[in-house]
Motif scaffolding. Structure first.
Motif, mmCIF file in Angstrom:
data_model
loop_
_atom_site.group_PDB
_atom_site.id
_atom_site.type_symbol
_atom_site.label_atom_id
_atom_site.label_comp_id
_atom_site.label_asym_id
_atom_site.label_seq_id
_atom_site.Cartn_x
_atom_site.Cartn_y
_atom_site.Cartn_z
ATOM 1 N N GLU A 1 -2.904 0.727 -12.571
ATOM 2 C CA GLU A 1 -3.506 -0.574 -12.856
ATOM 3 C C GLU A 1 -2.440 -1.629 -13.113
ATOM 4 N N ARG A 2 -2.462 -2.696 -12.317
ATOM 5 C CA ARG A 2 -1.561 -3.843 -12.465
ATOM 6 C C ARG A 2 -0.117 -3.405 -12.692
ATOM 7 N N ARG A 3 0.395 -2.626 -11.740
ATOM 8 C CA ARG A 3 1.801 -2.210 -11.817
ATOM 9 C C ARG A 3 2.365 -2.056 -10.413
ATOM 10 N N GLY A 4 3.680 -2.136 -10.338
ATOM 11 C CA GLY A 4 4.381 -1.960 -9.079
ATOM 12 C C GLY A 4 5.142 -0.651 -9.062
ATOM 13 N N GLY A 5 6.001 -0.493 -8.039
ATOM 14 C CA GLY A 5 6.662 0.776 -7.779
ATOM 15 C C GLY A 5 7.953 0.979 -8.529
ATOM 16 N N THR A 6 7.947 0.741 -9.823
ATOM 17 C CA THR A 6 9.094 0.984 -10.694
ATOM 18 C C THR A 6 8.625 1.875 -11.828
ATOM 19 N N ALA B 1 0.834 -1.213 0.000
ATOM 20 C CA ALA B 1 0.000 0.000 0.000
ATOM 21 C C ALA B 1 0.866 1.260 0.000
ATOM 22 N N HIS B 2 1.950 1.251 0.780
ATOM 23 C CA HIS B 2 2.855 2.401 0.823
ATOM 24 C C HIS B 2 3.471 2.649 -0.553
ATOM 25 N N GLU B 3 3.952 1.593 -1.198
ATOM 26 C CA GLU B 3 4.563 1.753 -2.517
ATOM 27 C C GLU B 3 3.539 2.181 -3.560
ATOM 28 N N ARG B 4 2.322 1.710 -3.430
ATOM 29 C CA ARG B 4 1.278 2.109 -4.369
ATOM 30 C C ARG B 4 1.001 3.609 -4.258
ATOM 31 N N ALA B 5 0.967 4.101 -3.024
ATOM 32 C CA ALA B 5 0.766 5.535 -2.820
ATOM 33 C C ALA B 5 1.949 6.332 -3.366
ATOM 34 N N LEU B 6 3.171 5.849 -3.131
ATOM 35 C CA LEU B 6 4.353 6.528 -3.683
ATOM 36 C C LEU B 6 4.316 6.553 -5.208
ATOM 37 N N THR B 7 3.912 5.445 -5.812
ATOM 38 C CA THR B 7 3.881 5.366 -7.267
ATOM 39 C C THR B 7 2.844 6.325 -7.841
ATOM 40 N N ALA B 8 1.683 6.397 -7.216
ATOM 41 C CA ALA B 8 0.661 7.344 -7.665
ATOM 42 C C ALA B 8 1.197 8.774 -7.584
ATOM 43 N N TYR B 9 1.845 9.086 -6.482
ATOM 44 C CA TYR B 9 2.428 10.419 -6.293
ATOM 45 C C TYR B 9 3.480 10.697 -7.360
ATOM 46 N N ALA B 10 4.328 9.708 -7.632
ATOM 47 C CA ALA B 10 5.403 9.892 -8.604
ATOM 48 C C ALA B 10 4.858 10.068 -10.019
ATOM 49 N N THR C 1 16.927 3.791 -20.583
ATOM 50 C CA THR C 1 15.952 4.591 -19.846
ATOM 51 C C THR C 1 16.552 4.984 -18.500
ATOM 52 N N THR C 2 15.900 5.930 -17.858
ATOM 53 C CA THR C 2 16.165 6.239 -16.451
ATOM 54 C C THR C 2 15.080 5.550 -15.639
ATOM 55 N N ARG C 3 15.482 4.881 -14.568
ATOM 56 C CA ARG C 3 14.521 4.128 -13.768
ATOM 57 C C ARG C 3 14.597 4.553 -12.309
ATOM 58 N N ALA C 4 13.458 4.948 -11.760
ATOM 59 C CA ALA C 4 13.323 5.179 -10.322
ATOM 60 C C ALA C 4 12.474 4.048 -9.755
ATOM 61 N N SER C 5 12.976 3.411 -8.714
ATOM 62 C CA SER C 5 12.242 2.293 -8.112
ATOM 63 C C SER C 5 12.139 2.514 -6.608
ATOM 64 N N PHE C 6 10.945 2.287 -6.080
ATOM 65 C CA PHE C 6 10.605 2.660 -4.711
ATOM 66 C C PHE C 6 10.500 1.425 -3.818
ATOM 67 N N TYR C 7 10.694 1.686 -2.504
ATOM 68 C CA TYR C 7 10.562 0.594 -1.544
ATOM 69 C C TYR C 7 9.992 1.141 -0.241
ATOM 70 N N LEU C 8 9.955 0.298 0.757
ATOM 71 C CA LEU C 8 9.276 0.639 2.005
ATOM 72 C C LEU C 8 9.872 1.844 2.713
ATOM 73 N N TYR C 9 11.143 2.169 2.449
ATOM 74 C CA TYR C 9 11.809 3.263 3.160
ATOM 75 C C TYR C 9 11.769 4.585 2.410
ATOM 76 N N ASN C 10 11.138 4.625 1.240
ATOM 77 C CA ASN C 10 11.109 5.874 0.466
ATOM 78 C C ASN C 10 9.946 6.766 0.876
ATOM 79 N N THR C 11 10.090 8.059 0.579
ATOM 80 C CA THR C 11 9.116 9.060 0.987
ATOM 81 C C THR C 11 8.697 9.905 -0.213
ATOM 82 N N THR C 12 7.580 10.603 -0.060
ATOM 83 C CA THR C 12 7.161 11.541 -1.105
ATOM 84 C C THR C 12 8.159 12.685 -1.230
#
Length: 418
Positions: free
Chosen positions: A340-345, A312-321, A389-400
């Motif tokens: 939709e059907r995606r993760g935090g990358t 849920a945290h990563e989903r919120a970060l991804t939406a924000y990003a 490409t440039t890739r940003a990938s998020f995890y449990l310790y990342n913030t907005t």
């Protein structure tokens, strides 16, 4: 955007690396967990303590340290069994990484030592992968085709970064389908149940590269419908040098050993050998003992935080990003631009600017660590007609706030090259 019940600042305190400063006093903004995650103190201390106070070889030393080390190693197997919902502990094989796990399974197909018809492979037989795979899930199958004369086929990728799934690609000649659960470039989560259903309908086996899903989502291997699942420790707050192959026990029992040596044997004569039961049949030699113990500690840590909460945290970060990155001039997403059907990358290009320049400026000026290049997925980049490409990938310790730093840095990059 993040849940108030998810205390990311408390979690960050568990990771010593976030207490350091980069040169010139810049804070570290680590957005490269899809490459390799950072490690919490709980994992570091577990490994340090075992090295300092309990270390010995496993499965062979008849003394206290040997017993303690063996117990800790096998307890880690139990932990991973529970973490991914495996039906039995002997279905968990420790490897050195996901690449070895994938190669282990590929080795069994077309192998004269394996007469099980599910693993026989030759001219006219087919292997199915996808265009979005990491090289680790492409090259082993290419090598298998070279050895056996079988045919390699693949699903394409749509313009918006989804699997172009056509069930007709899987035929009565298909012996195995091997696809990623979640793309390491696109963030796309693939329709595994649908693909597995079609594979099993024609009698084929299915393998998943779950290196990008197990660290980020609740994963139950039996519910996935797969026959084999590979993942790696260093992406799930664990150490490098340790990976996992899960396979259905009756399949593992039918497969020949991948490597020969100590511990994987039952008895040895000069002209032949018999082999240990699974999983030890696949764990030749001294294993990555402390790394496995560290992986168990990593799974315990993620379980304590809660995989649903992490997702849920990563989903919120991804939406924000996704929202914030849309405001950067000339930025183009490579992959889904919705949740939709995606993760935090999140991977992207910037018009007229090479990703290597983007990454260098982000690091040098803003302390933002992202990955640039083709991310060991060159065929996917060729499909989109781009070198990198440039890739940003998020995890449990990342913030907005860290995403804000990324966006500020990208605005600066755009101005530099305007």
């Amino acid at each position: 955007m993040t849940s108030t019940s998810f205390d990311v600042e408390r979690i960050r305190k568990d990771f010593p690396i976030f207490s350091r400063e980069l040169p010139d006093g810049r804070p570290l903004v680590y957005l490269d967990s899809g490459n390799s995650s950072q490690k919490p103190a709980q994992v570091i201390e577990t490994m340090r303590e075992h090295f300092a106070m309990h270390y010995s070889n496993v499965g062979r030393a008849m003394h206290v340290l040997g017993a303690e080390s063996t117990d800790a190693y096998e307890n880690a197997r139990d932990t991973i069994t529970g973490f991914v919902g495996a039906p039995a502990r002997d279905e968990i094989v420790f490897t050195k990484n996901a690449s070895e796990a994938l190669n282990l399974v590929a080795y069994s197909f077309g192998n004269p030592a394996n007469t099980d018809p599910r693993f026989t492979l030759g001219p006219g037989d087919e292997i199915v992968i996808s265009e979005m795979e990491h090289h680790s899930n492409i090259v082993p199958w290419q090598l298998l085709v070279q050895r056996t004369g079988a045919t390699l086929k693949w699903f394409g990728v749509t313009d918006d970064g989804r699997l172009d799934y056509d069930p007709a690609v899987i035929t009565e000649r298909t012996k195995i389908v091997s696809i990623t659960h979640q793309s390491n470039v696109l963030g796309t989560v693939n329709p595994v149940a649908e693909v597995a259903g079609r594979a099993h309908e024609v009698g084929a086996l299915i393998m998943l590269d779950a290196s990008q899903s197990v660290p980020h989502h609740p994963v139950n291997v039996t519910e996935l419908g797969a026959d084999f699942v590979a993942f790696t420790g260093h992406k799930m707050v664990g150490p490098s040098g340790i990976g996992v192959l899960w396979g259905r026990s009756e399949l593992l029992e039918a497969m020949p050993p991948f490597l020969g040596g100590g511990e994987m044997i039952e008895a040895v004569w000069m002209d032949h050998s018999t082999y240990a039961p699974i999983p030890h049949k696949f764990e030749a030699g001294t294993p990555p003992i402390v790394e496995a113990i560290g992986l168990g500690a990593a799974a315990d840590y993620l379980t304590e935080v809660g995989m649903e909460a992490i997702e849920a945290h990563e989903r919120a970060l991804t939406a924000y990003a996704l929202d914030a990155l849309r405001e950067v001039p000339g930025l183009r997403f490579i992959g889904p631009d919705s949740l939709e059907r995606r993760g935090g990358t999140v991977s992207f290009t910037m018009e007229g600017i090479h990703p290597h320049d983007v990454g260098q400026i982000l690091d040098d000026r803003f302390g933002v660590a992202v990955r640039v290049g083709h991310h060991c997925a060159r065929p996917l980049h060729l499909r989109f007609g781009i070198p990198a490409t440039t890739r940003a990938s998020f995890y449990l310790y990342n913030t907005t706030g860290e995403i804000d730093a990324l966006v500020r840095g990208l605005h600066h990059v755009q101005k530099v090259f305007a």
